[in-house]
Design a protein around this motif. Structure first.
Motif, PDB file in Angstrom:
ATOM      1  N   GLU A  42     -84.085 -35.416  -7.084  1.00 31.08           N
ATOM      2  CA  GLU A  42     -84.922 -36.508  -6.272  1.00 31.08           C
ATOM      3  C   GLU A  42     -84.910 -35.825  -4.745  1.00 31.08           C
ATOM      4  N   ILE A  43     -86.076 -36.312  -3.959  1.00 30.45           N
ATOM      5  CA  ILE A  43     -86.262 -35.676  -2.743  1.00 30.45           C
ATOM      6  C   ILE A  43     -85.364 -36.272  -1.834  1.00 30.45           C
ATOM      7  N   PHE A  44     -84.787 -35.405  -0.689  1.00 29.44           N
ATOM      8  CA  PHE A  44     -83.983 -35.728   0.364  1.00 29.44           C
ATOM      9  C   PHE A  44     -82.551 -36.242  -0.165  1.00 29.44           C
ATOM     10  N   THR A  45     -82.139 -35.576  -1.308  1.00 29.21           N
ATOM     11  CA  THR A  45     -80.814 -35.564  -1.927  1.00 29.21           C
ATOM     12  C   THR A  45     -80.013 -34.314  -1.803  1.00 29.21           C
ATOM     13  N   LEU A  46     -80.767 -33.108  -1.400  1.00 29.47           N
ATOM     14  CA  LEU A  46     -80.012 -31.842  -1.784  1.00 29.47           C
ATOM     15  C   LEU A  46     -79.703 -31.176  -0.428  1.00 29.47           C
ATOM     16  N   SER A  47     -78.582 -30.371  -0.352  1.00 26.18           N
ATOM     17  CA  SER A  47     -78.152 -29.764   0.660  1.00 26.18           C
ATOM     18  C   SER A  47     -78.768 -28.316   0.768  1.00 26.18           C
ATOM     19  N   ARG A  48     -78.357 -27.555   1.753  1.00 30.17           N
ATOM     20  CA  ARG A  48     -78.806 -26.348   1.943  1.00 30.17           C
ATOM     21  C   ARG A  48     -78.214 -25.299   0.504  1.00 30.17           C
ATOM     22  N   GLU A  49     -76.849 -25.673   0.303  1.00 30.16           N
ATOM     23  CA  GLU A  49     -76.299 -24.945  -0.588  1.00 30.16           C
ATOM     24  C   GLU A  49     -76.925 -25.309  -2.127  1.00 30.16           C
TER      25      GLU A  49
END
Length: 828
Positions: A42-49
């Protein structure tokens, strides 16, 4: 002068798919394609890692495929409207909620992945070689069985690699292989091929005319296409992710995928096509070496040739040194509209999106038909080679859009919240489904938000939906936050008044005395007897335990005696004193006179004799919605902790007796009374035990110092609350590192929390956002947007509460009062 009419042909004769067999698409060039529908993060749920992890998985998966394969990722973004579900029995507030969101526009996303095995001897085809341009089609021989088996094995590994990325209990990607019926359609439902050729993803998609005389027209839709097909159109470097300024701060760096501007953020109906062509590496290297040598021989005549030689050197060195795999890549965006004004607006949006990626898009005009034709599912092998550029897999997959919409969990129960982009409602299960997937191991929740951040508004919204779904809710409040909701649902509302104080009888039990009831009575007696800094010795604990046990033995032998604190006090003063004397219990082991003296105010004629001697049994166990409003005694050193503890004992009774029913206790600032040393064991017991009884304990606080400086909160509440809920933390932004350390929030969760309310859309009216973390594994920010009816029910603004209850007095009916007040707000 006569107009020349271009000849028309049937779509059947030109369409490139020969047959659909065994869930595969077979083209007239004998290409075999396997198709999947993907569920992306889902959008806006992931980090750079996370993005780096996704990109590494994409690279690994593509490397598994044999030569002469094409990976075609096709993302559909289609304008849609929210359609509320229709339930047989809907409450006033849930019906108002669904009406509020009825036909809310949003961009629906469907991600398809096609993996095509092309004929190994096929040359790179240009746009004039494709099936659309050829007059005669001669099907090629099918590929060798062993080659196909090897290809299918590689596809299986490809999918397993993608599904293995992310936490085990919450993988980032899930896949579903499309069946023959889903590809070709049935009598009742259109297949994916029909949907693409009509630009309609509905099951009732109808075949429409394709007009290629002036660009591309599909049915009534005029199409535009924008592509990146040349290295000159690209930035000097590509990334797995880019900074999303709208949600970033000077303290946080909020990432989105590199291609996200071409995905959900584009905000209009479109199809994003991303192609990766896997040619034979040896042949590619040989071709590049030849071009390098030719340019090198011409470098004296042109500086550009000399520069290009260096580019070829660098490319070949990178390829050989790091064992890269060269691929050909293409990316395009297909949009459509029915008027020039609409198309002009879309052009602006697409160009702005490409600019965010530092790319220079080229609008396709004469070649739009060939590119559209190459985008037909299963026809990627027919794609014109002059529209591709060479790079490595690592850079190629950066053009893959990696996110999708917020989606509802698979559960049927939960709380309705909204996604951040459009406000579309989603059903969020933060209790049961995460427990089943072992994302969390208890249902307890810790809510933190400064004054005015909307935490009472959120908790109203949450407990209302839990109650409507059959849960028993017990609320301990210190600010009349739940008075409107309690009145609406017909709950039991207790508030302390001098002329009508709250009275309990904790000694009254049904059935025999059990261990939990005995412990709760002992805890109450200890709290009444000892100060916060006084410890109960082992001998005193044993003496109290014996006193309670013998008291109930006496009651059993004398049914006429009414259980109450009064009769217990008399029992200790008389019978139990003799027991102690007979057993020669020393005063230093149990000072009975001190015990009786300190507890005297609660005995008949004492200052608080009403508190523990109620003459009527309040059957709170069966009441599904109870509010204890303790604002009038929140600072009382005796009444507040005692009343709070009795309330907790009431909830313990619910835990024990209500089998198979969800129980929820929500404690606002009252939890402070439970964190004294004398009561610490009790609250630790509650937080550790409640999950075994299908229950959850929720603590709500607004003071940062309360949680940072209190060891009991950290040990008992926070460590046993797998669900952490935070409201707007901007007031604490300079001290947020302390909160982050205390709540064990990851850097990703910190960025999410600091993005709350940073880009709220005024067009959607007034709403706020909330951060929810489930075990540190699944973390998201949701919007809390409600109808006017819900707003007036939940509001904690004093002037608005006064208006609501004035209407209640006028009408005598809470639903009517809510409707009247909501209508006034709508009228402005």
């Amino acid at each position: 002068m006569s107009n020349k009419v271009l000849p028309s042909v049937s779509l059947e004769s030109k369409q490139p798919i020969y047959k659909v067999e065994k869930d595969c698409l077979v083209s007239k060039n004998a290409d075999v394609t396997v198709a999947f529908r993907l569920e992306l993060p889902e959008i806006f749920t992931l980090s750079r890692e996370d993005y780096a992890q996704l990109q590494a998985a994409f690279v690994k998966a593509v490397r598994l495929l044999p030569d002469h394969c094409v990976v075609h990722k096709q993302d559909w973004y289609v304008e849609d409207k929210y359609a509320p579900g229709f339930e047989a029995e809907r409450t006033l507030l849930s019906a108002a909620y669904e009406r509020h969101f009825n036909e809310r526009p949003f961009l629906n996303h469907f991600c398809y992945l096609y993996i095509t095995k092309t004929s190994s001897e096929r040359p790179n085809w240009g746009s004039t070689s494709g099936l659309l341009a050829r007059r005669h089609i001669v099907p090629k021989d099918m590929l060798d069985t062993k080659v196909l088996e090897s290809f299918f094995d590689s596809v299986g590994q490809f999918v397993r690699t993608l599904e293995g990325v992310g936490p085990t209990n919450a993988p980032f990607i899930r896949s579903h292989r499309l069946t023959s019926d889903e590809l070709a359609g049935t009598q009742e439902k259109a297949g994916l091929l029909e949907k693409y050729l009509s630009l309609d993803l509905s099951d009732q998609a109808l075949q429409v005319d394709l007009d290629l005389t002036n660009g591309l027209k599909v049915g009534q839709e005029f199409c535009q296409m924008f592509s990146v097909a040349n290295l000159d159109d690209l930035p000097t470097s590509v990334e797995t992710d880019i900074r999303y300024e709208a949600y970033s701060t000077q303290y946080s760096d909020f990432p989105i995928s590199f291609a996200a501007p071409l995905g959900l953020l584009l905000g209009t109906s479109h199809i994003l096509n991303q192609y990766v062509f896997l040619d034979n590496t040896q042949k590619t290297v040989k071709t590049f070496e030849q071009k390098k040598d030719r340019l090198n021989s011409l470098s004296l005549y042109s500086r550009q040739n000399a520069i290009n030689v260096e580019y070829y050197h660098a490319f070949l060195n990178e390829l050989i040194t790091h064992k890269r795999r060269p691929v050909r890549v293409h990316c395009n965006v297909l949009t459509w509209g029915r008027s020039e004004e609409e198309l002009a607006e879309v052009r602006k949006l697409v160009n702005a999106a490409f600019n965010q990626m530092n790319c220079k898009p080229r609008q396709n005009t004469v070649d739009i038909a060939a590119l559209y034709w190459g985008g037909i599912p299963g026809n990627a092998g027919d794609f014109p080679s002059e529209e591709t550029f060479y790079t490595f897999i690592e850079q190629a997959v950066c053009f893959w859009a990696s996110e999708t919409n917020y989606r509802s969990t698979g559960a049927t129960k939960g709380i309705k919240l909204s996604d951040r982009l459009t406000g579309k409602p989603v059903l969020v299960d933060i209790s049961d489904e995460p427990m089943k997937r072992q994302v969390i191991f208890n249902r307890n929740k810790f809510v933190l938000g400064p004054s005015g951040s909307g935490k009472s508004f959120f908790t109203n919204h949450m407990v209302r939906q839990y109650y409507e779904q059959g849960a028993h809710v017990l609320l301990v409040d210190t600010g009349n936050s739940y008075k409107g909701l309690c009145e609406l649902v017909g709950g039991v509302y207790f508030t302390y008044e001098e002329d009508a104080p709250i009275a309990f009888n904790p000694f009254l039990i049904s059935g025999k005395l059990d261990v939990e009831k005995k412990e709760s009575i002992k805890t109450l007696l200890q709290a009444l007897w000892k100060k916060d800094d006084e410890a109960v010795s082992q001998s005193e604990y044993v003496s109290l335990s014996t006193a309670v046990s013998l008291y109930y033995v006496m009651l059993e032998a004398n049914p006429a005696i009414q259980p109450s604190f009064n009769t217990f006090y008399e029992f200790v003063k008389g019978t139990y004193r003799k027991v102690l004397e007979e057993e020669k219990v020393r005063e230093k082991d149990f000072d009975i006179d001190n015990f009786l003296y300190v507890l005297g105010p609660y005995y008949r004629g004492g200052e608080y004799d009403y508190l523990l001697n109620s003459d009527k049994e309040l059957d709170l166990v069966q009441a599904p919605f109870i509010v204890f409003e303790l604002d009038n005694i929140k600072d009382h050193p005796i009444l507040f902790p005692v009343v709070t503890l009795i309330i907790m004992e009431t909830f313990i009774s619910k835990m024990r007796k209500l089998k198979g029913v969800r129980k929820m206790i929500l404690i606002e600032e009252a939890w402070k009374a439970l964190t004294t040393p004398g009561m610490a064991a009790y609250i630790k017991y509650l937080f550790k035990t409640v999950r075994k009884f299908f229950g959850e304990a929720i603590v709500v606080t607004q003071e940062i110092d309360d949680i940072i400086g209190n060891e009991i909160v950290k040990d008992a509440i926070i460590n046993n609350s797998d669900c952490k809920i935070l409201l707007d933390q901007r007031k604490f932004i300079n001290r947020f590192e302390e909160i982050q350390a205390l709540l064990s929030l990851t850097p990703k969760e910190k960025d999410l929390v600091l993005s709350i309310n940073r880009d709220n859309k005024p067009a959607r009216g007034r709403y706020t956002e909330v951060f929810i973390s489930l075990g540190g594994v699944v973390s998201k920010v949701y919007a809390i947007e409600v109808s006017k009816e819900e707003y007036v029910t939940y509001t904690t603004e004093e002037t608005e509460k006064v208006r609501l209850f004035e209407k209640l007095r006028q009408t005598g009916d809470m639903p009517t009062a809510i409707k009247l007040f909501a209508a006034e707000l709508r009228e402005g």
